[in-house]
Design a protein around this motif. Structure first.
Motif, short mmCIF file in Angstrom:
data_model
loop_
_atom_site.label_atom_id
_atom_site.label_comp_id
_atom_site.label_asym_id
_atom_site.label_seq_id
_atom_site.Cartn_x
_atom_site.Cartn_y
_atom_site.Cartn_z
N ILE A 143 24.14 -39.45 89.01
CA ILE A 143 23.62 -40.30 90.07
C ILE A 143 23.66 -41.77 89.67
CG2 ILE A 143 21.53 -40.83 91.41
CD1 ILE A 143 20.78 -37.91 91.25
N SER A 144 23.34 -42.03 88.39
CA SER A 144 23.31 -43.41 87.95
C SER A 144 24.68 -44.07 87.99
CB SER A 144 22.74 -43.49 86.52
OG SER A 144 23.61 -42.82 85.61
N THR A 145 25.73 -43.27 87.88
CA THR A 145 27.08 -43.84 87.94
C THR A 145 27.61 -43.92 89.36
OG1 THR A 145 28.03 -41.66 87.56
CG2 THR A 145 27.65 -43.03 85.63
N GLU A 146 27.01 -43.21 90.27
CA GLU A 146 27.52 -43.17 91.65
C GLU A 146 26.77 -44.09 92.60
OE1 GLU A 146 30.20 -41.71 92.65
OE2 GLU A 146 30.64 -40.75 90.73
N LEU A 147 25.43 -44.41 92.29
CA LEU A 147 24.61 -45.17 93.22
C LEU A 147 24.31 -46.57 92.68
CD1 LEU A 147 22.01 -42.51 94.42
CD2 LEU A 147 24.13 -43.21 95.53
N GLU A 148 23.99 -47.47 93.58
CA GLU A 148 23.53 -48.79 93.21
C GLU A 148 22.11 -48.69 92.63
OE1 GLU A 148 25.23 -51.53 93.22
OE2 GLU A 148 27.04 -50.59 94.08
N LEU A 149 21.72 -49.76 91.90
CA LEU A 149 20.40 -49.76 91.22
C LEU A 149 19.27 -49.58 92.20
CD1 LEU A 149 18.72 -50.08 88.66
CD2 LEU A 149 18.83 -52.58 88.98
#
Length: 1001
Positions: A965-971
Motif C-alpha cells: 500500500i505504501s508504494t501504491e498510494l500517496e502519503l
C-alpha cells in the motif's frame, strides 16, 4: 457387336374363337374384346392359361370405330357411329352379361345418381353416354386412376372416374372435369397417364403435364403464359421496306425442318394447349396450368411422292413404372393406387421407333431401327414388340434401368449398380406371321390380328428370283375372295425361362474377348429387374424365385467383369455384392476357370475391396492361402494389408511370414515389420515380435499403424474389437499405443467414441461407466496436444475434469501411473496452465493420494489454463469437499475465475492465512488492486486485534500489505487508511518511508 439374338421370347399361341372377320379388338386384365366388320356387337373372350374361351357378348348402339379398355374401373369405352353421327359410350358392369342376363340401363353422364331407382340391380350392365360438341377421334384411359381422355379435332376432354355410393351400392360414374383446347396440331392419337398427356399427329408429338392450381409450378407457368401473351405478334408485323415480298403458298411446298424441344424450349413451338375447367367441384378454383414437357416435329419424306406414308407417326404410348411396394390411397370406395416412379413415352415412324423418359427428366434413351416398314408397336416394361407386314419383332428396352436409377439415385456405387441406360438395344426374335395387321398387349400375352389374301400366301412360298420373272403373268384373284384371317393370343415366355435361354446363348461368346457375352447378360439382368418391379408381384413364391434368379444374374455379370482389364472392370465388385455370394464362393467361382489369365483387374479389384471391408466372413486356411498366393503373384506390396483383414484370421502365420519376408526384401517398411510381429503373436512368439518391433524406429511404427489401423482394432457388427497386437502393446509399449490411436483420430480414421470404446474394451471394463481406465485418460490428455476443434476440445475437457474430480473425491482409489504428469502436459499443450504460487502454498502441507497421482495438480492446471470454461465446471464443485486445503484450493480457483476475490480472501484468512499474501500479490491487480487497502488491510487489522497481537502470520501479512500500500498510494491517502485506535508506533516506519519517498520525488 451382335444385334440379333435368336432367342425365343414367344411361347404358345391360341386362336380367339371368333366366327366372323375381326375389325377391331382391345384387351385388358383377363379379357379380349372383339368387334366384327359391319356388326354392332362386342364379343368378349377370357384368356386363362392355355385356354381362350367366350365369356359373353353385348350389343352396341352403332358401329364401333374405336374402343379401349380400362383396368381401373373394369369398363369398356367406345366411339360408335350411327346414321353418320359419332357417339361416345362407356360400358360398365359388362361382366354380368356372362350370367345370361340381358338387363341394360342407359344414362347420360352427369346424371344425378341419387335419382336412380333404389332397386337398381347389380346384375345389369350400364351404358353411360357422354355427349361432345365435336365428334370424338381417339380415346385413352389413365392406367393409374381410370380417368378417360377423349381426343376431338381441336380439343381434348378429360372425364374423371368417380365412385359413388347409392342405396348401399357402389356405382361408377364420370365427371367432365377438364377441356384442353389445342391449336396448331391435328389430333390423331392421345395417351393419358397421371398428370401427363401426349398428343400425336402425322408428323408431330407433344407431351404436356397438367399442373394442379395449388402447386407452385402452376403459379410459375401462369407467369410464363402472361409473359408470352404480352410479347408482340411477329407474324402480323408489316414487312420491312426494301425486303423481298413474301412467298406465295401456291408457288412452293414449304417443309419444316425436324425439331426437338424440351422444357422451356417448348414455348417456341407453334402448338398451344389451353385448359378450361368444367367440373362442378372445381368451379371456384382458378384454371389449371399446362406445362409443355417435350415437342418433336419430323420432316416429311417426299422421295416417293407427296405422300407422308414414309414418315407418318404411329403407336403413341405412355408407359408407367411404379415404386416397389408403395401404395397411394385412393378414394374411399376405390382401391389404392401404385405410386408413380418413372414414365416413358414411345412413338414410332414406319422404320424408326423412339423411346423417351419423361418423368423426372426428359431424355431420349433408345432409338429402334426396323428392318422393314412397321405396322404397329407395343411397349412393355420388358420388351418392345413391333409388327411389320409379315414379322413380329421383339426388341429389348431400357425402362428398368431408368426406373432403378429413379428409385435409387445412388445406385452406381461400389455396393450396387445396374446396366447403363445407354446400352445398345438388340433384337431377340423375328417371328414370321403372314398378313399382320394389328397388335395389342396385356399381362403376358400379345394379341395379333392377321389378314392374309391368297396372293400374299402364294407369294410368300415362292422363290424370290422366280417371283420376279413370273410377276407379269400372276393370276388374278377374284375381288370377292375372303382373306385368310386369324386372331392369335401369343403368350410370352416366363421371365425365368427366357433368362435361362439368354444365359445359355451368352455362353457362345464366353471365350471371346468381346462385350457380347456381357451385353446379353445385361439384357437378361434388366429383364429380371423389370419383372421384379411389376406391381402385381407383391410377396409371393414367384418373387422369391425371381430374386434367386436376380442374384444369379448379378453373379454372372460379376464373373464376366472380373475377367476384364478395361475401365468397366470395377463393376465386378458391386455385381458380386448384389449376388449375395460369400467371398469364398466368389473366389472358387473365378478360380474354377481353366485359364488363370482370366483373373483380370476386375477380380483383383473385388478381392482388394472385400478384404479391406470389415466382413464377418472368415476364410478357411486353404482359401486364405490361395488368396496369399494370388497377391504374391500379382501385387506382393499388398500382402501386409491382406493379412490384416479379419477375413484372413485363419491364415497359417508361419507361411504368412514367409510371404512377408519376400515382400520385405523389395520394400523394408514399418508396416511389413508390424505385420510380421502380428503373425509372431499369433504363434505365441513374443520374442520374435519384440525383435521385429525393435528393427524400426517408433515413428515408422506409428506410420505403419496409420497405414493399417486393423493391426490394432477391428470393426465387427458395430463393435470395436482390439487385436492381439493391441493387447501386447498395452503391456509393453502403452505410449506407442496411445500415440497411434491419437494419430488415427487426428486423421479421421477412427471416431472419438470408437476410440473410447476401444480403450474400455482393451482394459476390460467396457460396461463399467464409473471406472474409467487410466489408458483412456492418457488418450484424452494426449489428444489435447493435437489441438482438436472446439466441439471435441470441450468434450474432452469435460471428461477429463469429471475424471479428475472423481479421483479426488475418492482418495482410496487405486493409483495407476499415468503416461504424462502435470509438468509434461503443461509443456506439451497450452490447455494446461501454470499453477499459481498461492495454490502451491496451500497444498504444500497436505499429502493425499490424489496429489501423489497428480490428478489434483492436473485439475488445478486445467482450471488455471485458458481453455477451461469455468461455468461448465461449477456443477462439479458440489461433489468436491472443502475440508482440507487441497480440495479448498479448487473452490478458491473457481471463485477467483469468477472474480469473487473478497470471498476468496475471507476463505484464505480463515483456512490458510499463510497463502493470503501470495494470493493477493498474484490476483489483486489492475481493477481489483483496490482490494489491498479496502479489504486486506481492514481484515488483517481486525484479526490481529482479535488474536491479541499473537498471530505472527497475520502480523507478517499486515507488514507485506502495508509494504504494497505504501508504494501504491500517496502519503495523505495512506494516512487516511490507518486505523485510529492509537497504535501509531506500528505504522511509524511506513509513514517515514512514505515521507522520504515523497521528499526524493
Amino acid at each position: 457387336m451382335v444385334q440379333l439374338y435368336n432367342c425365343h421370347p414367344y411361347g404358345s399361341q391360341l386362336i380367339v374363337p371368333t366366327k366372323q372377320v375381326p375389325e377391331l379388338f382391345c384387351c385388358g386384365r383377363d379379357s379380349v374384346f372383339v368387334t366384327c366388320a359391319g356388326g354392332c356387337k362386342v364379343e368378349v373372350f377370357t384368356v386363362s392359361g392355355d385356354l381362350c374361351q367366350p365369356l359373353c357378348s353385348f350389343n352396341t348402339l352403332g358401329k364401333v370405330l374405336r374402343m379401349t379398355y380400362s383396368d381401373v374401373g373394369d369398363y369398356l369405352v367406345t366411339i360408335e357411329e350411327k346414321n353418320n353421327i359419332s357417339y361416345l359410350r362407356a360400358y360398365m358392369n359388362w361382366r354380368c352379361q356372362a350370367t345370361g342376363t340381358s338387363r341394360v340401363s342407359v344414362r347420360m353422364v352427369g346424371l344425378q345418381m341419387e335419382s336412380l331407382h333404389s332397386g337398381t340391380s347389380k346384375d345389369q350392365m350400364e351404358i353411360i353416354e357422354m355427349p361432345l360438341s365435336e365428334p370424338p377421334v381417339c380415346l385413352a384411359c389413365c392406367p393409374m386412376r381410370g380417368d378417360l381422355l377423349v381426343g376431338c379435332k381441336t380439343k381434348l376432354v378429360v372425364f374423371s372416374l368417380k365412385y359413388v355410393s347409392i342405396h348401399d351400392t357402389t356405382l361408377l360414374d364420370f365427371e367432365r372435369s377438364l377441356i384442353l383446347h389445342v391449336t396448331g396440331m391435328a389430333i390423331l392419337q392421345v395417351k393419358f397417364c397421371a398428370e401427363y398427356v401426349s398428343i400425336l399427329s402425322e408428323l408431330e408429338v407433344l407431351i404436356v403435364k397438367l399442373i394442379p392450381p395449388s402447386s407452385e409450378a402452376a403459379v410459375a407457368t401462369s407467369r410464363n403464359l402472361e409473359t408470352q401473351e404480352t410479347l408482340p405478334d411477329q407474324g402480323n408485323q408489316d414487312p420491312v421496306p426494301g425486303s423481298s415480298p413474301p412467298l406465295q403458298p401456291d408457288d412452293f411446298v414449304v417443309c419444316q425442318r425436324p425439331v426437338e424441344l424440351t422444357g422451356e424450349e417448348c414455348k417456341s413451338c407453334n402448338v398451344s394447349v389451353t385448359p378450361e375447367l368444367t367440373g362442378l367441384s372445381s368451379r371456384s378454383q382458378s384454371p389449371s396450368q399446362v406445362l409443355h414437357i417435350m415437342y418433336r416435329h419430323f420432316a416429311p419424306d417426299f422421295s416417293e411422292g407427296i405422300s407422308v406414308e414414309n414418315t407418318r407417326l404411329h403407336s403413341l404410348q405412355l408407359l408407367p413404372m411404379y415404386k416397389t411396394g408403395r401404395l397411394v390411397a385412393g378414394d374411399q370406395t376405390s382401391s389404392p393406387q401404385r405410386e408413380l416412379l418413372s414414365l416413358f413415352c414411345f412413338f414410332s415412324m414406319p422404320h424408326t421407333g423412339y423411346l423417351y423418359t419423361v418423368g423426372n427428366v426428359v431424355e431420349l434413351i433408345s432409338v429402334y431401327r426396323y428392318p422393314e416398314r412397321s405396322q404397329q408397336a407395343v411397349l412393355t416394361p420388358q420388351f418392345l414388340h413391333v409388327i411389320t407386314s409379315n414379322n413380329l419383332l421383339c426388341y429389348t428396352v431400357r425402362c428398368s434401368a431408368v426406373a432403378a436409377r429413379d428409385e435409387d439415385p445412388y445406385i452406381d456405387t461400389t455396393m450396387k449398380t445396374c446396366p447403363p441406360v445407354s446400352l445398345d438395344v438388340c433384337t431377340l426374335r423375328m417371328q414370321l406371321f403372314i398378313g399382320l395387321k394389328a397388335m395389342e398387349h396385356f399381362k403376358n400375352y400379345i394379341i395379333i390380328l392377321t389378314k392374309a389374301h391368297f396372293e400374299d400366301v402364294t407369294e410368300k412360298g415362292r422363290n424370290p428370283k422366280s417371283s420376279k420373272k413370273a410377276g407379269s403373268v400372276k393370276g388374278k384373284v377374284p375381288v370377292e375372295t375372303e382373306p385368310n384371317w386369324n386372331l392369335y393370343v401369343v403368350s410370352t415366355m416366363s421371365t425365368i425361362q427366357l433368362y435361362n435361354e439368354m444365359v445359355e446363348y451368352s455362353k457362345k461368346y464366353d471365350t471371346m474377348k468381346t462385350q457380347s457375352s456381357i451385353h446379353l447378360l445385361s439384357e437378361a439382368h434388366l429383364l429380371v429387374r423389370a419383372a421384379l418391379m411389376a406391381p402385381h408381384l407383391e410377396d409371393s413364391a414367384e418373387k422369391a424365385e425371381l430374386l434367386a434368379v436376380y442374384r444369379e444374374s448379378c453373379a454372372s455379370l460379376g464373373h464376366c467383369y472380373s475377367r476384364l482389364d478395361t475401365k468397366y472392370s470395377h463393376l465386378a465388385l458391386p455385381y458380386f455384392k448384389m449376388s449375395c455370394l460369400s467371398m469364398s464362393e466368389v473366389i472358387n467361382r473365378v478360380l474354377s476357370d481353366e485359364l488363370p489369365q482370366d483373373r483380370g483387374k476386375g477380380f483383383m479389384f473385388y478381392l482388394k475391396h472385400s478384404l479391406l471391408e470389415e466382413l464377418d466372413e472368415e476364410l478357411g486356411e486353404e482359401m486364405a492361402l490361395k488368396v496369399l498366393q494370388i497377391f504374391n503373384d500379382t501385387e506382393p506390396a499388398q500382402l501386409p494389408c491382406v493379412l490384416c483383414s479379419p477375413c484372413m484370421k485363419n491364415v497359417c502365420p508361419k507361411k504368412a511370414i514367409g510371404y512377408l519376408e519376400k515382400a520385405e526384401s523389395a520394400s523394408n517398411s514399418g508396416l511389413v515389420s508390424l505385420t510380421k510381429a502380428s503373425m509372431a503373436l499369433r504363434m505365441n512368439d513374443p520374442e520374435t515380435c519384440k525383435n521385429q518391433m525393435d528393427q524400426q524406429p517408433e515413428m515408422l511404427l506409428l506410420c505403419g499403424f496409420m497405414n493399417e489401423p486393423r493391426l490394432l482394432l477391428i470393426h465387427r457388427n458395430k463393435e470395436i474389437i482390439p487385436t492381439q497386437m493391441a493387447f501386447h502393446l498395452k503391456e509393453t509399449q502403452p505410449g506407442l499405443l496411445v500415440a497411434s490411436i491419437v494419430a488415427l483420430h487426428e486423421n479421421g480414421k477412427i471416431k472419438l467414441k470408437d476410440a473410447e470404446i476401444f480403450f474400455k474394451v482393451l482394459c476390460e471394463n467396457s460396461k463399467d461407466e464409473e471406472n474409467i481406465p487410466q489408458m483412456l485418460v492418457d488418450f484424452w490428455e494426449a489428444l489435447l496436444s493435437t489441438y482438436p476443434p472446439d466441439s471435441v476440445l470441450h468434450d474432452i475437457l469435460f471428461k477429463l475434469s469429471s475424471r479428475y474430480v472423481c479421483r479426488i473425491c475418492k482418495p482410496q482409489h487405486i493409483c495407476v501411473s499415468p503416461l504424462k504428469n502435470a509438468e509434461d502436459l503443461r509443456n506439451s499443450c497450452s490447455h494446461f496452465g501454470l499453477i499459481s504460487p498461492w495454490i502451491t502454498k496451500m497444498v504444500a502441507s497436505e499429502s493425499t493420494s490424489c496429489y501423489e497421482c497428480g490428478d489434483l495438480i492436473k485439475l488445478q492446471s486445467l482450471l488455471c489454463g485458458p481453455s477451461m470454461d469455468i461455468g461448465s465446471f461449477l456443477p462439479f464443485l458440489e461433489f468436491i469437499p472443502d475440508d482440507d486445503n487441497t480440495t479448498l484450493s479448487i473452490h478458491i480457483i473457481c471463485e477467483t475465475r469468477l472474480m469473487e476475490y473478497e470471498k476468496s480472501i475471507d476463505r484464505l484468512l480463515d483456512r490458510c492465512p499463510e497463502a493470503v499474501i501470495q494470493y493477493a500479490r498474484h490476483e489483486l491487480r489492475d481493477r481489483s488492486q483496490a482490494l489491498w487497502w479496502n479489504k486486506m488491510l481492514p481484515e488483517l487489522c481486525s484479526r490481529i486485534r482479535e488474536s491479541g497481537n499473537k498471530n505472527t502470520i497475520f502480523i507478517s501479512s499486515l507488514r507485506d500489505t502495508l509494504e504494497v500500500i505504501s508504494t501504491e498510494l500517496e502519503l495523505q491517502d495512506f494516512v487516511n487508511l490507518l486505523p485510529d485506535d492509537g497504535v501509531a508506533a506500528f505504522f511509524l516506519p511506513y509513514l517515514l518511508n512514505q515521507n522520504k519517498r515523497k521528499l526524493v520525488t
